[in-house]
Write an enzyme that holds these catalytic residues in place. Structure first.
Site, PDB file in Angstrom:
ATOM      1  N   HIS A   1       0.634  -1.285   0.039  1.00 42.77           N
ATOM      2  CA  HIS A   1      -0.048   0.099  -0.124  1.00 42.77           C
ATOM      3  C   HIS A   1       0.797   1.260  -0.131  1.00 42.77           C
ATOM      4  O   HIS A   1       1.918   1.158   0.648  1.00 42.77           O
ATOM      5  CB  HIS A   1      -0.994  -0.216   1.241  1.00 42.77           C
ATOM      6  CG  HIS A   1      -2.273   0.982   1.097  1.00 42.77           C
ATOM      7  ND1 HIS A   1      -2.144   2.325   1.406  1.00 42.77           N
ATOM      8  CD2 HIS A   1      -3.487   0.784   0.700  1.00 42.77           C
ATOM      9  CE1 HIS A   1      -3.105   3.008   1.241  1.00 42.77           C
ATOM     10  NE2 HIS A   1      -4.139   1.905   0.616  1.00 42.77           N
TER      11      HIS A   1
ATOM     12  N   GLU B   1      -7.771  -5.429  -0.203  1.00 41.29           N
ATOM     13  CA  GLU B   1      -8.396  -6.397  -1.212  1.00 41.29           C
ATOM     14  C   GLU B   1      -8.163  -7.718  -0.988  1.00 41.29           C
ATOM     15  O   GLU B   1      -8.979  -8.693  -1.626  1.00 41.29           O
ATOM     16  CB  GLU B   1      -7.624  -5.975  -2.430  1.00 41.29           C
ATOM     17  CG  GLU B   1      -7.868  -4.638  -2.705  1.00 41.29           C
ATOM     18  CD  GLU B   1      -9.183  -3.992  -3.250  1.00 41.29           C
ATOM     19  OE1 GLU B   1     -10.025  -4.222  -2.649  1.00 41.29           O
ATOM     20  OE2 GLU B   1      -9.239  -3.272  -4.126  1.00 41.29           O
TER      21      GLU B   1
HETATM   22  N1  ACO Z   1       3.891  -7.651  -4.631  1.00 41.26           N
HETATM   23  C1  ACO Z   1       5.402  -7.651  -4.872  1.00 41.26           C
HETATM   24  N2  ACO Z   1       6.265  -6.470  -4.929  1.00 41.26           N
HETATM   25  C2  ACO Z   1       5.531  -5.358  -4.551  1.00 41.26           C
HETATM   26  C3  ACO Z   1       4.085  -5.230  -4.144  1.00 41.26           C
HETATM   27  C4  ACO Z   1       3.303  -6.441  -4.099  1.00 41.26           C
HETATM   28  N3  ACO Z   1       2.107  -6.616  -3.921  1.00 41.26           N
HETATM   29  N4  ACO Z   1       3.797  -4.111  -4.040  1.00 41.26           N
HETATM   30  C5  ACO Z   1       4.910  -3.297  -4.067  1.00 41.26           C
HETATM   31  N5  ACO Z   1       5.909  -4.101  -4.385  1.00 41.26           N
HETATM   32  C6  ACO Z   1       7.454  -3.808  -4.485  1.00 41.26           C
HETATM   33  C7  ACO Z   1       7.698  -3.196  -5.984  1.00 41.26           C
HETATM   34  O1  ACO Z   1       7.802  -4.157  -6.921  1.00 41.26           O
HETATM   35  C8  ACO Z   1       8.666  -2.294  -5.665  1.00 41.26           C
HETATM   36  O2  ACO Z   1       9.896  -2.837  -5.259  1.00 41.26           O
HETATM   37  P1  ACO Z   1      11.358  -2.712  -6.284  1.00 41.26           P
HETATM   38  O3  ACO Z   1      11.808  -1.295  -5.579  1.00 41.26           O
HETATM   39  O4  ACO Z   1      12.293  -3.633  -5.665  1.00 41.26           O
HETATM   40  O5  ACO Z   1      10.933  -2.372  -7.634  1.00 41.26           O
HETATM   41  C9  ACO Z   1       8.535  -1.764  -4.174  1.00 41.26           C
HETATM   42  O6  ACO Z   1       7.655  -2.930  -3.285  1.00 41.26           O
HETATM   43  C10 ACO Z   1       7.828  -0.502  -4.146  1.00 41.26           C
HETATM   44  O7  ACO Z   1       6.808  -0.418  -4.880  1.00 41.26           O
HETATM   45  P2  ACO Z   1       5.994   0.934  -5.449  1.00 41.26           P
HETATM   46  O8  ACO Z   1       5.351   0.639  -6.622  1.00 41.26           O
HETATM   47  O9  ACO Z   1       6.806   1.982  -5.074  1.00 41.26           O
HETATM   48  O10 ACO Z   1       5.097   0.949  -4.267  1.00 41.26           O
HETATM   49  P3  ACO Z   1       3.565   1.753  -4.345  1.00 41.26           P
HETATM   50  O11 ACO Z   1       3.474   2.453  -3.016  1.00 41.26           O
HETATM   51  O12 ACO Z   1       3.626   2.621  -5.554  1.00 41.26           O
HETATM   52  O13 ACO Z   1       2.480   0.752  -4.395  1.00 41.26           O
HETATM   53  C11 ACO Z   1       0.489  -0.726  -4.683  1.00 41.26           C
HETATM   54  C12 ACO Z   1       1.273   0.485  -4.071  1.00 41.26           C
HETATM   55  C13 ACO Z   1      -0.092  -0.215  -6.167  1.00 41.26           C
HETATM   56  C14 ACO Z   1      -0.636  -0.871  -4.034  1.00 41.26           C
HETATM   57  C15 ACO Z   1       1.342  -1.803  -4.782  1.00 41.26           C
HETATM   58  O14 ACO Z   1       1.693  -2.106  -3.438  1.00 41.26           O
HETATM   59  C16 ACO Z   1       0.695  -2.828  -5.535  1.00 41.26           C
HETATM   60  O15 ACO Z   1       0.966  -2.986  -6.808  1.00 41.26           O
HETATM   61  N6  ACO Z   1       0.028  -3.919  -4.926  1.00 41.26           N
HETATM   62  C17 ACO Z   1      -0.672  -5.307  -5.494  1.00 41.26           C
HETATM   63  C18 ACO Z   1      -2.053  -4.587  -6.080  1.00 41.26           C
HETATM   64  C19 ACO Z   1      -3.112  -4.134  -5.154  1.00 41.26           C
HETATM   65  O16 ACO Z   1      -3.098  -5.043  -4.090  1.00 41.26           O
HETATM   66  N7  ACO Z   1      -3.676  -3.039  -5.108  1.00 41.26           N
HETATM   67  C20 ACO Z   1      -4.699  -2.628  -4.219  1.00 41.26           C
HETATM   68  C21 ACO Z   1      -4.175  -1.785  -3.154  1.00 41.26           C
HETATM   69  S1  ACO Z   1      -5.653  -1.422  -1.899  1.00 41.26           S
HETATM   70  C22 ACO Z   1      -6.714  -0.268  -2.876  1.00 41.26           C
HETATM   71  O17 ACO Z   1      -6.467   0.469  -3.671  1.00 41.26           O
HETATM   72  C23 ACO Z   1      -8.130  -0.442  -2.711  1.00 41.26           C
END
Ligand code: ACO
Length: 359
Positions: A245, A304
């Site tokens: 998140h 989620e």
């Molecule tokens: N699985 C694996 N790796 C992840 C995940 C995940 N679910 N979430 C973040 N990361 C990793 C990224 O790959 C990145 O790694 P890196 O630096 O080695 O490349 C690091 O963590 C940081 O990621 P960001 O993209 O900067 O994190 P951000 O804050 O933008 O992402 C998000 C938040 C979009 C929710 C992300 O965690 C994600 O894609 N989760 C999966 C989708 C999901 O569950 N969405 C629902 C969110 S809740 C809602 O909106 C109601």
């Protein structure tokens, strides 16, 4: 400069506060933990809408007016055609909402709160070739949503859906709420704001995640397969749906509110205990895998993961999960849009040009 607007304050709000460090969520001045299990959606909605229109309604009045609004919006379904029924459910629901008359008044707002529930339920019925079910005006919004969809609307199931709708009604300046506020700042109207919000919601990084959560659990299939499946997925750069998140650096408190709602259904015949046991193993394993492979990022279970499990138990198809999210979140989108209109400042950030500049 902050690409992605991380940590940028773009609005002031009295509606909700996401405390990402401590894993606390305040909605309308109350902690989620004190709201989720027993407060009716209509009560929270009345709190959020308070002082945002030229008339204030209490929860009882909101319940009655929302019941009337569901009947009113149901009338729009005479124009439901097979082309719409064949679209992805969230796109079909958005199309139906785009036919509503735009405006900034409280009756437009209540029609808009009613619309995702009425249209999603009707689309579920139509997709299965079943007759549409008329709304009932003398039950609450959660009960009527299940009733119109032809699902079990016993008090136990209705209460669990109510908990879901309350849990997700508002959540700070998430992508869809921001979209709603941007459109509201141009004074375009509440229908336009909600259409923008739905468009932002449907992406898999936001409200499109819970269907893929269930796909992931099904694909893992067996507890012994969880570790290799999840490790392989992260190793090839995939994101594990239902984890991570932007704001929460600890566990998302909404995950536990929804886990509690699932626990309240333990004795329901609809519960697949084997699937829930598998989901528990998947969650624990995913958290361990993320800790191992992404040690510098605190990645925890988000809303989620348990949304998927709860809506599955309540009988919704995974294709409809994002639309059901909109049934709850629409209250927050409208309240934020009104807050933005009252604040009165056009949202207009700047970009930094990195292209060619001619002499
Ligand atoms: N699985 C694996 N790796 C992840 C995940 C995940 N679910 N979430 C973040 N990361 C990793 C990224 O790959 C990145 O790694 P890196 O630096 O080695 O490349 C690091 O963590 C940081 O990621 P960001 O993209 O900067 O994190 P951000 O804050 O933008 O992402 C998000 C938040 C979009 C929710 C992300 O965690 C994600 O894609 N989760 C999966 C989708 C999901 O569950 N969405 C629902 C969110 S809740 C809602 O909106 C109601």
């Amino acid at each position: 400069m902050s690409i992605g607007l991380d940590n940028v304050i773009a609005a002031e709000t009295k509606l909700s506060h996401v405390d990402g460090k401590n894993g606390r969520l305040v909605i309308g001045g109350k902690l989620l933990d004190d709201l989720a299990s027993s407060t009716e959606y209509e009560v929270v909605l009345a709190t959020l809408l308070y002082n945002l229109f030229d008339v204030n309604y209490n929860a009882r009045q909101i319940r009655d007016l929302l019941g009337k609004a569901r009947s009113d919006v149901f009338g729009e379904l005479s124009r439901l055609d097979q082309h719409l029924v064949n679209l992805p459910p969230i796109d079909a629901m958005r199309s139906l909402i785009s036919r509503l008359e735009d405006g900034n008044d409280v009756s437009t707002a209540l029609r808009l709160v009613a619309a995702p529930a009425v249209f999603t339920s009707a689309l579920i019925r139509a997709r299965h070739g079943k007759a549409l079910i008329k709304p009932k005006s003398d039950v609450n919004h959660a009960t009527d949503t299940l009733q119109m969809a032809g699902l079990d609307y016993s008090p136990l199931h209705a209460q669990a859906l109510n908990t879901y709708l309350v849990t997700i009604i508002d959540h700070g300046l998430n992508a869809s709420t921001f979209a709603s506020r941007v459109v509201a700042s141009t004074k375009a109207g509440l229908v336009s704001s909600v259409l923008a919000a739905i468009s932002a919601l449907k992406g898999p990084l936001h409200g499109g995640a819970p269907g893929p959560v269930l796909d992931m659990i099904d694909s893992i299939g067996d507890e012994g397969n969880a570790l290799p499946w999840l490790e392989n997925s992260v190793a090839q750069g995939d994101r594990l749906m239902g984890f991570g998140h932007r704001v929460y650096k600890v566990r998302d408190p909404r995950a536990d509110a929804l886990k509690g709602a699932i626990a309240s259904l333990q004795d329901s015949a609809a519960v697949d205990h084997r699937k829930l046991a598998l989901a528990t193993v998947v969650e624990e394993t995913a958290l361990a895998v993320l800790k191992k492979y992404k040690p510098s990022h605190p990645l925890h279970t988000n809303v989620e993961f348990y949304t998927a499990l709860l809506l599955d138990v309540l009988g919704f198809d995974r294709a409809d999960f994002t639309s059901v999210f909109a049934i709850g979140r629409v209250g927050g989108w409208i309240a934020h849009a009104r807050e933005q209109i009252i604040y009165g400042r056009l949202i207009r950030p700047q970009s930094r040009y990195i292209g060619f500049i001619p002499e």
